[in-house]
Motif scaffolding. Sequence first.
Motif, short mmCIF file in Angstrom:
data_model
loop_
_atom_site.label_atom_id
_atom_site.label_comp_id
_atom_site.label_asym_id
_atom_site.label_seq_id
_atom_site.Cartn_x
_atom_site.Cartn_y
_atom_site.Cartn_z
N LEU A 376 0.72 36.24 12.07
CA LEU A 376 0.42 35.65 13.37
C LEU A 376 0.58 34.13 13.38
O LEU A 376 0.20 33.48 14.35
N GLU A 377 1.14 33.59 12.34
CA GLU A 377 1.26 32.13 12.22
C GLU A 377 1.85 31.47 13.46
O GLU A 377 1.32 30.45 13.94
N PRO A 378 2.95 31.98 14.05
CA PRO A 378 3.53 31.29 15.22
C PRO A 378 2.64 31.32 16.45
O PRO A 378 2.86 30.57 17.40
N LEU A 379 1.62 32.21 16.42
CA LEU A 379 0.78 32.41 17.60
C LEU A 379 -0.65 31.93 17.37
O LEU A 379 -1.54 32.19 18.17
N SER A 380 -0.87 31.21 16.27
CA SER A 380 -2.24 30.90 15.85
C SER A 380 -2.74 29.53 16.30
O SER A 380 -3.91 29.22 16.15
N GLY A 381 -1.85 28.68 16.81
CA GLY A 381 -2.28 27.34 17.19
C GLY A 381 -2.75 26.54 16.00
O GLY A 381 -2.19 26.63 14.90
N ASP A 382 -3.80 25.75 16.18
CA ASP A 382 -4.33 24.91 15.10
C ASP A 382 -5.24 25.66 14.14
O ASP A 382 -5.68 25.10 13.13
N ALA A 383 -5.52 26.94 14.43
CA ALA A 383 -6.48 27.69 13.61
C ALA A 383 -5.93 27.99 12.23
O ALA A 383 -6.70 28.21 11.29
N MET A 384 -4.60 28.01 12.09
CA MET A 384 -4.01 28.34 10.80
C MET A 384 -3.12 27.20 10.32
O MET A 384 -2.32 26.65 11.08
N GLU A 385 -3.26 26.85 9.08
CA GLU A 385 -2.44 25.79 8.50
C GLU A 385 -1.01 26.29 8.33
O GLU A 385 -0.78 27.42 7.91
N TYR A 389 7.40 21.86 7.52
CA TYR A 389 8.73 22.12 8.07
C TYR A 389 8.71 23.16 9.20
O TYR A 389 9.71 23.36 9.89
N ALA A 390 7.57 23.84 9.39
CA ALA A 390 7.47 24.85 10.43
C ALA A 390 6.98 24.28 11.76
O ALA A 390 6.87 25.01 12.75
N VAL A 391 6.71 22.96 11.79
CA VAL A 391 6.17 22.34 13.00
C VAL A 391 6.97 21.08 13.31
O VAL A 391 7.28 20.30 12.39
N ASN A 392 7.33 20.87 14.58
CA ASN A 392 8.06 19.65 14.94
C ASN A 392 7.09 18.50 15.22
O ASN A 392 5.87 18.65 15.11
N GLU A 393 7.65 17.36 15.62
CA GLU A 393 6.82 16.17 15.79
C GLU A 393 5.85 16.29 16.95
O GLU A 393 4.87 15.54 17.05
N ARG A 394 6.08 17.26 17.84
CA ARG A 394 5.16 17.48 18.97
C ARG A 394 4.13 18.56 18.65
O ARG A 394 3.36 18.95 19.53
N GLY A 395 4.16 19.06 17.42
CA GLY A 395 3.21 20.09 17.02
C GLY A 395 3.62 21.49 17.43
O GLY A 395 2.82 22.43 17.33
N GLU A 396 4.87 21.65 17.88
CA GLU A 396 5.35 22.96 18.31
C GLU A 396 5.95 23.72 17.12
O GLU A 396 6.52 23.12 16.21
N TYR A 397 5.84 25.03 17.18
CA TYR A 397 6.31 25.87 16.08
C TYR A 397 7.83 25.95 16.09
O TYR A 397 8.46 26.18 17.13
N ARG A 398 8.43 25.79 14.92
CA ARG A 398 9.89 25.87 14.77
C ARG A 398 10.22 27.24 14.19
O ARG A 398 10.16 27.49 13.00
N GLU A 448 11.64 26.28 19.80
CA GLU A 448 10.49 25.56 19.27
C GLU A 448 9.40 25.52 20.36
O GLU A 448 9.55 24.84 21.36
N PHE A 449 8.37 26.31 20.15
CA PHE A 449 7.24 26.33 21.08
C PHE A 449 6.05 26.96 20.38
O PHE A 449 6.19 27.70 19.41
N ASP A 450 4.88 26.65 20.87
CA ASP A 450 3.64 27.20 20.33
C ASP A 450 3.32 28.48 21.07
O ASP A 450 3.11 28.47 22.29
N GLY A 451 3.26 29.60 20.35
CA GLY A 451 3.00 30.88 20.99
C GLY A 451 1.54 31.16 21.25
O GLY A 451 1.21 32.17 21.86
N GLU A 452 0.65 30.26 20.81
CA GLU A 452 -0.79 30.52 20.94
C GLU A 452 -1.24 30.71 22.39
O GLU A 452 -1.98 31.66 22.69
N PRO A 453 -0.82 29.86 23.33
CA PRO A 453 -1.26 30.08 24.72
C PRO A 453 -0.76 31.41 25.29
O PRO A 453 -1.44 32.04 26.09
#
Length: 463
Positions: A376-385, A389-398, A448-453
């Motif tokens: 669930l890493e791509p959908l976990s937001g900040d809850a999971m480290e 290289y899996a995160v861009n400069e805006r904090g979005e998942y790559r 590249e986007f955060d799937g958590e929301p």
Amino acid sequence: MGSEKKRSSVSRIKTGSFERRLSLTRAGLSAGTRMATHYATNWLGSREGRQKRRSDMLSRQAQYLVEELGELKGSVVKIGQIMALYGEHFLPEEVTEALHTLEDRTTSLEWATIERTLKDELGEQRLAELEVDPEPLGAASLGQVHRARRRSSGEELVLKIQYPGVANAVDSDLNSVAQVLKMARVVSWGPAFDEWLEEVRAMMHREVDYRLEAHTTESFRQKLAGDRRFIVPRVIAEYSSDHVIASTFESGHPVGADEVQSLSLERRSALGKAALELFLSELFTWNEIQTDPNFGNYRIRLAEETGDCDGIVLLDFGAVQRYSDDFLGPVRDMIRASYEQDLEAVIQGGIKLNFMQSDWPQPVLERFGQVCMRVLEPLSGDAMEKPDYAVNERGEYRWKQSDLPNRVAREATRSAINRYFRIPPREFIFLNRKLVGVYTFIAVLAAEFDGEPVLRHYLYAKP
């Protein structure tokens, strides 16, 4: 359905049960004899040497069987393709790798044979209302697709035509293929394999039930009506039958095409997010999941071509499976527990779904739960480290750069899980393959986007 490249054509597919069983039995006996000879003559030497010789022999066995299956075509090829996709828990790696080559064995039938089928299915008068292109748009193991035009209005259609005799051969073909694998000594026979085989049988019967596929296509079209991001062909009943599905022609580009890959990151990410939302709707809302991850079932329609937003064209609903809440409920609970980082609840979910047993060592249970949570890493937001290289400069998942599937596989391999891991429920095998397919689709888009929301919306949506 199938590739758009040109192929050679044949006049017919062998569908006689005796003819096909005889060919498969001969193949199984021949392969079994060679394997028995191998075991009789290769029991000396080091353990590593014996393993290497066995792997080489399995590869040769598998390639031989694939050659035989490919000659028969029809449902035998489709069965082999399904086994390649979903048989990793039952078949040696050498066998699944060889079976994957069946995907290239999709020779089309000659137009004369297809035309006779259309006349039998639709009647000459109804067929005369259409102008059908004799050159297939695509070919697959169970049938092929032809473009057509309605003479009265000029409307462009697609005809998906099932090969003659294929539907009646499913059961005998599946039984024969299973027997061949047993005779060739490349599968461990047992209750788990039998259960999985019955799931393959059910899937095959759905694949050849064109009335069901037409109904499912229309059902998904209604579900997605009003969402401009998705395009589902409209089934045209007057030109459909038990073995023909007529639908509107929907243009689009393959996901890997230059036209798609050259889109801006924002547009590619929007398409990726749409694909994720579609899967979560299937899982959390509809209880119906399109389990075939073949990229040929998707096309991308660009905004420039419609004057609207970019959209995903959804094709081929023959592999849709309906799941009960009895099964999906624990799956959803396990996803929620992973999202909430509740390791104990994840473990209990794994036990409830029969992945694990409560009497396993606690470290093994915990490691298994951690691997599940990592999915669930791509959908976990900040809850999971996450790796840098899996995160861009805006904090979005790559999604592409993260290499998540390989990392999860390596993490599982390095742990002690493999010594305890049980074959998952047969329903979950297909569901897991769809999840991997969705992740891969988004990764190919290099989104590249955060799937958590997106996930949170489905986890806590009010009924």
